[in-house]
Design a protein around this motif. Structure first.
Motif, PDB file in Angstrom:
ATOM      1  N   ASN A 216       0.810  -1.399  -0.126  1.00  0.00           N
ATOM      2  CA  ASN A 216      -0.012  -0.282   0.523  1.00  0.00           C
ATOM      3  C   ASN A 216       1.224   1.381  -0.098  1.00  0.00           C
ATOM      4  O   ASN A 216       2.610   0.958   0.485  1.00  0.00           O
ATOM      5  CB  ASN A 216      -0.298   0.136   1.230  1.00  0.00           C
ATOM      6  N   GLY A 217       0.375   2.627  -0.279  1.00  0.00           N
ATOM      7  CA  GLY A 217       1.094   3.641  -0.656  1.00  0.00           C
ATOM      8  C   GLY A 217       1.069   4.442  -2.109  1.00  0.00           C
ATOM      9  O   GLY A 217       0.879   3.414  -3.284  1.00  0.00           O
ATOM     10  N   PRO A 218       1.521   5.216  -1.753  1.00  0.00           N
ATOM     11  CA  PRO A 218       1.943   5.851  -3.642  1.00  0.00           C
ATOM     12  C   PRO A 218       2.791   5.262  -4.582  1.00  0.00           C
ATOM     13  O   PRO A 218       3.394   4.593  -3.887  1.00  0.00           O
ATOM     14  CB  PRO A 218       2.096   7.334  -3.259  1.00  0.00           C
ATOM     15  N   LEU A 219       2.786   5.369  -5.510  1.00  0.00           N
ATOM     16  CA  LEU A 219       3.839   4.227  -6.207  1.00  0.00           C
ATOM     17  C   LEU A 219       4.528   4.367  -6.159  1.00  0.00           C
ATOM     18  O   LEU A 219       5.633   3.561  -6.396  1.00  0.00           O
ATOM     19  CB  LEU A 219       3.385   5.403  -7.902  1.00  0.00           C
ATOM     20  N   GLY A 220       5.690   6.014  -5.684  1.00  0.00           N
ATOM     21  CA  GLY A 220       7.105   5.819  -5.651  1.00  0.00           C
ATOM     22  C   GLY A 220       7.230   5.150  -4.105  1.00  0.00           C
ATOM     23  O   GLY A 220       8.444   4.227  -4.738  1.00  0.00           O
ATOM     24  N   VAL A 221       6.472   5.388  -3.506  1.00  0.00           N
ATOM     25  CA  VAL A 221       6.458   4.101  -1.844  1.00  0.00           C
ATOM     26  C   VAL A 221       6.475   2.879  -2.640  1.00  0.00           C
ATOM     27  O   VAL A 221       7.313   1.708  -2.206  1.00  0.00           O
ATOM     28  CB  VAL A 221       5.855   4.035  -0.803  1.00  0.00           C
ATOM     29  N   GLN A 222       5.653   2.690  -3.233  1.00  0.00           N
ATOM     30  CA  GLN A 222       5.052   1.369  -3.643  1.00  0.00           C
ATOM     31  C   GLN A 222       6.226   0.489  -4.204  1.00  0.00           C
ATOM     32  O   GLN A 222       6.776  -0.634  -4.166  1.00  0.00           O
ATOM     33  CB  GLN A 222       4.299   0.984  -4.628  1.00  0.00           C
ATOM     34  N   ILE A 223       7.019   1.618  -5.305  1.00  0.00           N
ATOM     35  CA  ILE A 223       8.549   0.877  -5.939  1.00  0.00           C
ATOM     36  C   ILE A 223       9.357   0.606  -5.312  1.00  0.00           C
ATOM     37  O   ILE A 223      10.252  -0.220  -5.432  1.00  0.00           O
ATOM     38  CB  ILE A 223       8.660   1.828  -6.808  1.00  0.00           C
ATOM     39  N   ALA A 224       9.724   1.350  -4.107  1.00  0.00           N
ATOM     40  CA  ALA A 224      10.965   1.655  -3.639  1.00  0.00           C
ATOM     41  C   ALA A 224      10.533   0.069  -2.243  1.00  0.00           C
ATOM     42  O   ALA A 224      12.060  -0.048  -2.298  1.00  0.00           O
ATOM     43  CB  ALA A 224      11.017   2.735  -2.420  1.00  0.00           C
ATOM     44  N   ALA A 225       9.587  -0.053  -2.062  1.00  0.00           N
ATOM     45  CA  ALA A 225       8.934  -1.063  -1.248  1.00  0.00           C
ATOM     46  C   ALA A 225       9.592  -2.080  -1.685  1.00  0.00           C
ATOM     47  O   ALA A 225       9.782  -3.433  -1.125  1.00  0.00           O
ATOM     48  CB  ALA A 225       7.634  -1.324  -0.490  1.00  0.00           C
ATOM     49  N   PHE A 226       9.478  -2.976  -2.938  1.00  0.00           N
ATOM     50  CA  PHE A 226       9.131  -3.670  -3.576  1.00  0.00           C
ATOM     51  C   PHE A 226      10.797  -4.108  -4.232  1.00  0.00           C
ATOM     52  O   PHE A 226      11.494  -5.230  -4.187  1.00  0.00           O
ATOM     53  CB  PHE A 226       8.114  -3.375  -5.324  1.00  0.00           C
ATOM     54  N   LEU A 227      11.815  -3.167  -4.401  1.00  0.00           N
ATOM     55  CA  LEU A 227      12.681  -2.796  -5.441  1.00  0.00           C
ATOM     56  C   LEU A 227      13.861  -2.774  -3.996  1.00  0.00           C
ATOM     57  O   LEU A 227      15.261  -3.379  -4.147  1.00  0.00           O
ATOM     58  CB  LEU A 227      13.406  -1.839  -6.115  1.00  0.00           C
ATOM     59  N   GLY A 228      13.270  -2.618  -2.792  1.00  0.00           N
ATOM     60  CA  GLY A 228      14.666  -2.056  -1.493  1.00  0.00           C
ATOM     61  C   GLY A 228      14.972  -3.329  -1.382  1.00  0.00           C
ATOM     62  O   GLY A 228      15.995  -3.893  -0.942  1.00  0.00           O
ATOM     63  N   GLY A 229      14.226  -3.966  -0.886  1.00  0.00           N
ATOM     64  CA  GLY A 229      14.359  -5.487   0.330  1.00  0.00           C
ATOM     65  C   GLY A 229      15.713  -6.060  -1.000  1.00  0.00           C
ATOM     66  O   GLY A 229      16.684  -6.107  -0.825  1.00  0.00           O
ATOM     67  N   PRO A 230      14.918  -6.681  -1.951  1.00  0.00           N
ATOM     68  CA  PRO A 230      16.381  -6.869  -3.481  1.00  0.00           C
ATOM     69  C   PRO A 230      17.325  -6.492  -3.613  1.00  0.00           C
ATOM     70  O   PRO A 230      18.425  -7.091  -3.449  1.00  0.00           O
ATOM     71  CB  PRO A 230      15.345  -7.586  -3.928  1.00  0.00           C
ATOM     72  N   LEU A 231      17.172  -4.707  -3.804  1.00  0.00           N
ATOM     73  CA  LEU A 231      18.423  -4.515  -4.448  1.00  0.00           C
ATOM     74  C   LEU A 231      19.299  -3.902  -2.953  1.00  0.00           C
ATOM     75  O   LEU A 231      21.170  -4.178  -3.508  1.00  0.00           O
ATOM     76  CB  LEU A 231      18.193  -3.303  -4.416  1.00  0.00           C
ATOM     77  N   SER A 232      18.726  -4.365  -1.966  1.00  0.00           N
ATOM     78  CA  SER A 232      19.980  -4.051  -0.581  1.00  0.00           C
ATOM     79  C   SER A 232      20.709  -5.377  -0.380  1.00  0.00           C
ATOM     80  O   SER A 232      21.639  -5.628   0.461  1.00  0.00           O
ATOM     81  CB  SER A 232      18.900  -3.711   0.571  1.00  0.00           C
ATOM     82  N   VAL A 233      19.822  -6.928  -0.558  1.00  0.00           N
ATOM     83  CA  VAL A 233      20.430  -8.100  -0.849  1.00  0.00           C
ATOM     84  C   VAL A 233      21.388  -7.724  -1.379  1.00  0.00           C
ATOM     85  O   VAL A 233      22.933  -8.747  -0.920  1.00  0.00           O
ATOM     86  CB  VAL A 233      19.846  -8.381  -1.196  1.00  0.00           C
ATOM     87  N   THR A 234      21.044  -7.906  -3.517  1.00  0.00           N
ATOM     88  CA  THR A 234      22.172  -7.854  -3.912  1.00  0.00           C
ATOM     89  C   THR A 234      23.834  -6.970  -3.535  1.00  0.00           C
ATOM     90  O   THR A 234      24.739  -7.066  -3.716  1.00  0.00           O
ATOM     91  CB  THR A 234      21.570  -7.644  -5.490  1.00  0.00           C
ATOM     92  N   ALA A 235      23.457  -5.541  -3.315  1.00  0.00           N
ATOM     93  CA  ALA A 235      24.287  -4.774  -2.531  1.00  0.00           C
ATOM     94  C   ALA A 235      25.357  -5.375  -1.564  1.00  0.00           C
ATOM     95  O   ALA A 235      26.416  -6.380  -2.186  1.00  0.00           O
ATOM     96  CB  ALA A 235      23.885  -3.522  -2.068  1.00  0.00           C
ATOM     97  N   VAL A 236      24.827  -6.113  -0.233  1.00  0.00           N
ATOM     98  CA  VAL A 236      25.002  -6.797   0.541  1.00  0.00           C
ATOM     99  C   VAL A 236      25.806  -8.419  -0.015  1.00  0.00           C
ATOM    100  O   VAL A 236      27.037  -8.294   0.661  1.00  0.00           O
ATOM    101  CB  VAL A 236      24.311  -7.422   1.579  1.00  0.00           C
TER     102      VAL A 236
END
Length: 254
Positions: A216-236
């Motif tokens: 839930n949330g604005p489109l920007g928040v939705q995209i950030a929530a969807f990509l934030g987890g895998p991108l941060s794990v990939t970076a680590v």
């Protein structure tokens, strides 16, 4: 598994014994596993930051199904992650071995017995426990009318079968987390494999979650929530590979 724990242990002691057994299979130190405390702290910090971010987003924008849906989703992912590794892992490992220098490939292939053994334990213990109890129940049904034998089988299920199922269920719970974290002991094949598999796993799970829709949330928040987890794990994972290369000399090609 010690028979004493099945026959005399209560639920808590069975769970503790199952946890020790799961850790002994999936989390025990091995010659191929590089244990770096800095890497461990960074992984834990990323996990905590991810959990706090999820909590904040849900607190602000809510979630369909409420907090019960959040816990249910987390519980589902706990058991889904090892199954995804079992299905997707062979493709990643095959590509990893193909990418390695040709002179290293026979050695890497010879080490595949370690993750295969871990997968065998992970699947074999719960399947074997359920199968043993079902076999006793089927035998009891086949002996219908022979009350003495049926009573013996009933006692066997009550005294040993139920504790066995509790132990196997506890083992599956603890083993699922450890198996996903250590990628079924693939560090025994190559120290860099768990980091590679973790990055692939998080993307597969994230794409699979699309079936439930975006948060839930604005489109920007939705995209950030969807990509934030895998991108941060990939970076680590990428940083982990760099640490393994620069500090321990672990290279895929070299």
């Amino acid at each position: 598994m010690a028979l004493r724990h099945l026959l005399t242990g209560n639920g808590l002691s069975l769970a503790r014994h199952a946890r020790r057994h799961a850790n002994g299979i999936f989390a025990a130190p091995s010659p191929g596993r590089v244990i770096d405390p800095v890497i461990g702290r960074v992984q834990k910090a990323r996990a905590v930051a991810g959990a706090l971010t999820t909590f904040l987003l849900i607190s602000v924008y809510g979630v369909d199904g409420g907090w019960s849906a959040v816990f249910e989703d987390g519980f589902t992912k706990l058991f889904l992650a090892p199954l995804v590794l079992i299905l997707v892992g062979p493709l990643v490992i095959a590509g990893f071995i193909w990418y390695a220098p040709s002179q290293h490939r026979p050695m890497l292939r010879s080490r595949l017995r370690y993750p295969l053994k871990a997968i065998g334990w992970y699947l074999g213990i719960p399947i074997g426990a359920v199968g043993a109890v079902l076999l006793l129940l089927a035998l009891s049904k086949a002996l219908e009318g022979i009350l003495v034998l049926q009573a013996v089988i009933f006692l066997a299920v009550l005294i040993a079968g139920i504790p066995l199922l509790i132990w196997a269920g506890s083992f599956l719970f603890f083993a699922s987390g450890a198996a996903a974290r250590y990628a079924f002991n693939t560090a025994d094949v190559h120290a860099a494999l768990p980091a590679v598999l973790t990055a692939v796993l998080v993307w597969v799970l994230n794409v699979a979650q699309l079936g439930d829709g975006l948060p839930n949330g604005p489109l920007g928040v939705q995209i950030a929530a969807f990509l934030g987890g895998p991108l941060s794990v990939t970076a680590v994972s990428y940083w982990e590979l760099r640490v393994l290369r620069t500090r321990y000399g672990v290279r895929v090609r070299g």
